[in-house]
Design a protein around this motif. Structure first.
Motif, PDB file in Angstrom:
ATOM      1  N   GLN A 367      36.868  37.930  34.165  1.00  0.00           N
ATOM      2  CA  GLN A 367      38.000  38.945  34.572  1.00  0.00           C
ATOM      3  C   GLN A 367      38.813  39.020  35.747  1.00  0.00           C
ATOM      4  O   GLN A 367      39.960  39.156  35.599  1.00  0.00           O
ATOM      5  CB  GLN A 367      37.418  40.401  34.135  1.00  0.00           C
ATOM      6  N   VAL A 368      37.980  38.728  36.694  1.00  0.00           N
ATOM      7  CA  VAL A 368      38.904  38.846  38.009  1.00  0.00           C
ATOM      8  C   VAL A 368      39.523  37.584  38.235  1.00  0.00           C
ATOM      9  O   VAL A 368      40.792  37.785  38.564  1.00  0.00           O
ATOM     10  CB  VAL A 368      37.602  39.050  39.272  1.00  0.00           C
ATOM     11  N   ALA A 369      39.152  36.463  37.696  1.00  0.00           N
ATOM     12  CA  ALA A 369      39.867  35.399  38.123  1.00  0.00           C
ATOM     13  C   ALA A 369      40.943  35.358  37.118  1.00  0.00           C
ATOM     14  O   ALA A 369      42.134  34.636  37.402  1.00  0.00           O
ATOM     15  CB  ALA A 369      39.013  34.206  37.391  1.00  0.00           C
ATOM     16  N   ALA A 370      41.179  36.204  35.970  1.00  0.00           N
ATOM     17  CA  ALA A 370      42.210  35.839  35.145  1.00  0.00           C
ATOM     18  C   ALA A 370      43.383  36.709  35.731  1.00  0.00           C
ATOM     19  O   ALA A 370      44.389  36.495  35.494  1.00  0.00           O
ATOM     20  CB  ALA A 370      41.729  36.781  33.844  1.00  0.00           C
ATOM     21  N   VAL A 371      43.169  37.622  36.589  1.00  0.00           N
ATOM     22  CA  VAL A 371      43.972  38.521  37.124  1.00  0.00           C
ATOM     23  C   VAL A 371      44.705  37.542  38.230  1.00  0.00           C
ATOM     24  O   VAL A 371      45.841  37.392  38.263  1.00  0.00           O
ATOM     25  CB  VAL A 371      43.582  39.797  37.775  1.00  0.00           C
ATOM     26  N   PHE A 372      43.822  36.705  39.119  1.00  0.00           N
ATOM     27  CA  PHE A 372      44.597  35.776  39.875  1.00  0.00           C
ATOM     28  C   PHE A 372      45.408  34.822  39.293  1.00  0.00           C
ATOM     29  O   PHE A 372      46.603  34.525  39.758  1.00  0.00           O
ATOM     30  CB  PHE A 372      43.470  35.081  40.688  1.00  0.00           C
ATOM     31  N   ALA A 373      45.089  34.413  38.090  1.00  0.00           N
ATOM     32  CA  ALA A 373      45.945  33.223  37.383  1.00  0.00           C
ATOM     33  C   ALA A 373      47.160  33.954  36.916  1.00  0.00           C
ATOM     34  O   ALA A 373      48.291  33.356  36.765  1.00  0.00           O
ATOM     35  CB  ALA A 373      45.112  32.913  36.282  1.00  0.00           C
ATOM     36  N   GLU A 374      47.129  35.383  36.471  1.00  0.00           N
ATOM     37  CA  GLU A 374      48.348  36.046  35.901  1.00  0.00           C
ATOM     38  C   GLU A 374      49.312  36.142  37.082  1.00  0.00           C
ATOM     39  O   GLU A 374      50.453  36.104  36.634  1.00  0.00           O
ATOM     40  CB  GLU A 374      47.719  37.620  35.523  1.00  0.00           C
ATOM     41  N   HIS A 375      48.704  36.227  38.491  1.00  0.00           N
ATOM     42  CA  HIS A 375      49.936  36.332  39.484  1.00  0.00           C
ATOM     43  C   HIS A 375      50.083  35.045  40.153  1.00  0.00           C
ATOM     44  O   HIS A 375      50.865  34.956  41.212  1.00  0.00           O
ATOM     45  CB  HIS A 375      49.517  37.562  40.363  1.00  0.00           C
ATOM     46  N   ASP A 376      49.542  33.704  39.664  1.00  0.00           N
ATOM     47  CA  ASP A 376      49.736  32.756  40.007  1.00  0.00           C
ATOM     48  C   ASP A 376      49.464  32.590  41.432  1.00  0.00           C
ATOM     49  O   ASP A 376      49.899  31.925  42.290  1.00  0.00           O
ATOM     50  CB  ASP A 376      51.302  32.403  39.975  1.00  0.00           C
ATOM     51  N   VAL A 377      48.100  32.981  41.750  1.00  0.00           N
ATOM     52  CA  VAL A 377      47.495  32.992  43.047  1.00  0.00           C
ATOM     53  C   VAL A 377      46.125  32.024  42.799  1.00  0.00           C
ATOM     54  O   VAL A 377      45.324  32.452  42.047  1.00  0.00           O
ATOM     55  CB  VAL A 377      47.061  34.142  43.620  1.00  0.00           C
ATOM     56  N   SER A 378      46.225  31.003  43.498  1.00  0.00           N
ATOM     57  CA  SER A 378      44.946  30.070  43.598  1.00  0.00           C
ATOM     58  C   SER A 378      43.792  30.407  44.277  1.00  0.00           C
ATOM     59  O   SER A 378      43.886  30.902  45.430  1.00  0.00           O
ATOM     60  CB  SER A 378      45.449  28.720  43.773  1.00  0.00           C
ATOM     61  N   ILE A 379      42.639  30.549  43.613  1.00  0.00           N
ATOM     62  CA  ILE A 379      41.370  30.637  44.500  1.00  0.00           C
ATOM     63  C   ILE A 379      40.742  29.554  44.756  1.00  0.00           C
ATOM     64  O   ILE A 379      40.671  28.341  44.367  1.00  0.00           O
ATOM     65  CB  ILE A 379      40.313  31.143  43.323  1.00  0.00           C
ATOM     66  N   ALA A 380      40.528  29.670  46.372  1.00  0.00           N
ATOM     67  CA  ALA A 380      40.049  28.435  47.051  1.00  0.00           C
ATOM     68  C   ALA A 380      38.390  28.371  47.227  1.00  0.00           C
ATOM     69  O   ALA A 380      37.873  27.659  47.087  1.00  0.00           O
ATOM     70  CB  ALA A 380      40.384  28.517  48.515  1.00  0.00           C
ATOM     71  N   ALA A 381      37.934  29.755  47.263  1.00  0.00           N
ATOM     72  CA  ALA A 381      36.166  29.882  47.219  1.00  0.00           C
ATOM     73  C   ALA A 381      35.902  31.059  46.728  1.00  0.00           C
ATOM     74  O   ALA A 381      36.641  32.387  46.851  1.00  0.00           O
ATOM     75  CB  ALA A 381      35.661  29.339  48.803  1.00  0.00           C
ATOM     76  N   VAL A 382      34.580  31.018  45.923  1.00  0.00           N
ATOM     77  CA  VAL A 382      34.062  32.307  45.541  1.00  0.00           C
ATOM     78  C   VAL A 382      32.541  32.366  45.961  1.00  0.00           C
ATOM     79  O   VAL A 382      31.853  31.459  45.939  1.00  0.00           O
ATOM     80  CB  VAL A 382      34.172  32.413  43.841  1.00  0.00           C
ATOM     81  N   ARG A 383      32.013  33.455  46.238  1.00  0.00           N
ATOM     82  CA  ARG A 383      30.867  33.672  46.699  1.00  0.00           C
ATOM     83  C   ARG A 383      30.302  34.982  46.016  1.00  0.00           C
ATOM     84  O   ARG A 383      30.978  36.037  46.125  1.00  0.00           O
ATOM     85  CB  ARG A 383      30.462  33.879  48.177  1.00  0.00           C
ATOM     86  N   GLN A 384      29.426  35.128  45.380  1.00  0.00           N
ATOM     87  CA  GLN A 384      28.758  36.221  44.502  1.00  0.00           C
ATOM     88  C   GLN A 384      27.165  36.433  45.178  1.00  0.00           C
ATOM     89  O   GLN A 384      26.443  35.807  45.239  1.00  0.00           O
ATOM     90  CB  GLN A 384      28.656  36.013  43.166  1.00  0.00           C
ATOM     91  N   GLU A 385      27.211  37.770  45.397  1.00  0.00           N
ATOM     92  CA  GLU A 385      25.526  38.325  45.691  1.00  0.00           C
ATOM     93  C   GLU A 385      25.520  39.211  44.674  1.00  0.00           C
ATOM     94  O   GLU A 385      25.984  40.388  44.635  1.00  0.00           O
ATOM     95  CB  GLU A 385      25.750  38.763  47.176  1.00  0.00           C
TER      96      GLU A 385
END
Length: 432
Positions: A367-385
């Protein structure tokens, strides 16, 4: 041959810096005479309360600035600060053909064009090395040594107070309030630290740097400004976890889009890699990293404030101006031929480090990644805890316009699965 006539100097202000200027003029008088080619004579010192300056000869003190400026002085040295009445006084001096040496960053960031125009009309010099980074020889290299090169970026730490605070937070894990209290106790922060911690001081310096580097008139009002009060111990810890540290940076860069050039000038906290030259600048020191087409990468480092370091820069300017007087030369004039426009922050490409508190259940990341894609912002790295009932999610983006990144963060904050946007910080000093 007859002895050369002395170069007469009027000093406006006799606080911490002014007192050091008087001391250096006295202690180094024989050397200054040899370097200039004529004696350098202090003709008068303008102050508000003469009885509070017992450290300087009483016969030099005056409260009548206009009378001092109307006397036969050759050079006016200003270390008072502020806009008015200093602007009026310096314009009066320049219009009368008297050269000016000033350490006044706020005045230059707002009225340098007016001051330069007055200097051009009368043939006087205007020097201001001490206005940025104290004793560090920075402005003259930008103004003269690199005049034949094309500067593409200037990025630096130009405020010692904020660097001392952030360095302390990084070293001890302290929060912002605790680190500010320590800086105040040790004398690194003023009783009212607003100009420093809210970025006003750095913004004025950034405007001066951008104007010189890019041959364009840039004012403090055109500098995007953010302070460090919102930087938390958690931000510092997150940066450490990613091999980074947090610095308040002044960033001036050429940006080309669609064949058109503009200038991006901004001051804000940012994470930078610990391998970057600026990451090793600790305490109250300043450093400025310069990138140019032919010269490549350079860094200027040293004490950015304090009475003696700033007075050193003032004396360097005074020697240059006095030599011009003796030899009949002139210093460099304003170079604003490029007239590049200031780029709005929303259109400036940046990178973000975003820390989220999210629900610990399947589908959150998508869901979070979909918002980034919607605004054409590319994700470089993700860390989940993961934790018991919730989770921490850290995302680092590739470069995108600041407006797109802000819109992305705003929309993410409204997702049902996101409990809180814990922190948002820009990332600098890395390949995008």
């Amino acid at each position: 041959m007859p002895a050369p006539a002395p170069i007469k100097v009027a000093l406006l202000g006799c606080g911490t810096v002014g007192t050091e200027v008087v001391r250096l003029l006295t202690d180094q008088a024989p050397d200054l005479t040899a370097r200039v080619g004529a004696p350098v004579e202090l003709a008068g010192i303008a102050v508000r309360k003469p009885n509070k300056h017992r450290e300087v000869p009483a016969e030099l003190l005056t409260t009548d600035v206009d009378a001092l400026l109307e006397s036969d002085v050759d050079v006016v040295v200003e270390v008072i600060g502020g806009i008015e009445p200093v602007r009026t006084w310096l314009l009066k001096a320049l219009n009368a053909g008297k050269s000016v040496v000033t350490a006044n960053k706020a005045l230059l960031a707002e009225h340098s064009a007016e001051l330069f125009e007055a200097a051009d009309r009368s043939g006087a010099d205007l020097y201001f090395e001490a206005a940025v980074a104290g004793a560090i020889p920075l402005l003259r290299p930008l103004r003269e040594s690199l005049a034949g090169d094309r500067i593409t970026r200037v990025m630096g730490i130009v405020n010692g107070t904020t660097n001392f605070i952030l360095s302390g937070m990084d070293a001890t894990g302290a929060g912002y309030g605790e680190a500010l209290e320590e800086a105040t106790r040790l004398g690194y922060a003023e009783a009212d630290p607003t100009a420093d911690v809210d970025g006003f001081d750095a913004a004025s310096k950034a405007a001066i740097l951008a104007s010189l580097a890019f041959h364009s008139r840039v004012t403090a009002a055109e500098v995007h400004r953010e302070g460090i009060a919102s930087v938390s111990a958690a931000d510092i810890a997150a940066a450490k976890g990613l091999g980074r540290t947090v610095k308040l940076l002044a960033i001036c860069e050429r940006v080309t889009q669609g064949g058109a050039e503009s200038v991006s000038v901004r001051v804000h906290p940012a994470m930078i890699p610990r391998t970057h030259p600026l990451a090793g600048v600790h305490g109250a020191f300043n450093a400025v990293f310069v990138e140019a087409d032919a010269a490549g990468e350079m860094m200027f480092y040293g004490k950015g404030a304090g009475g003696a370091p700033t007075a050193s820069a003032v004396l360097g300017d005074l020697v240059a101006v006095a030599r011009n007087r003796v030899q009949g030369g002139r210093g460099p004039r304003e170079s604003a031929y490029a007239a590049l426009p200031a780029r709005p922050m929303g259109q400036t490409p940046t990178r973000y480090h975003i820390s989220l508190d999210v629900a610990d259940k399947p589908g959150v990341l998508s869901q979070v990644a979909a918002v980034f894609a919607e605004h054409d912002v590319s994700i470089a790295a993700v860390r989940q805890e993961g934790r018991v009932d919730d989770a921490g999610l850290v995302i680092v983006t590739h470069a995108a316009t600041d407006a797109a990144l802000r819109s992305t963060v705003d929309k993410i904050g409204g997702l049902p699965v996101v409990r809180e946007v814990v922190s948002v910080m820009r990332v600098e000093g890395e390949e995008t």
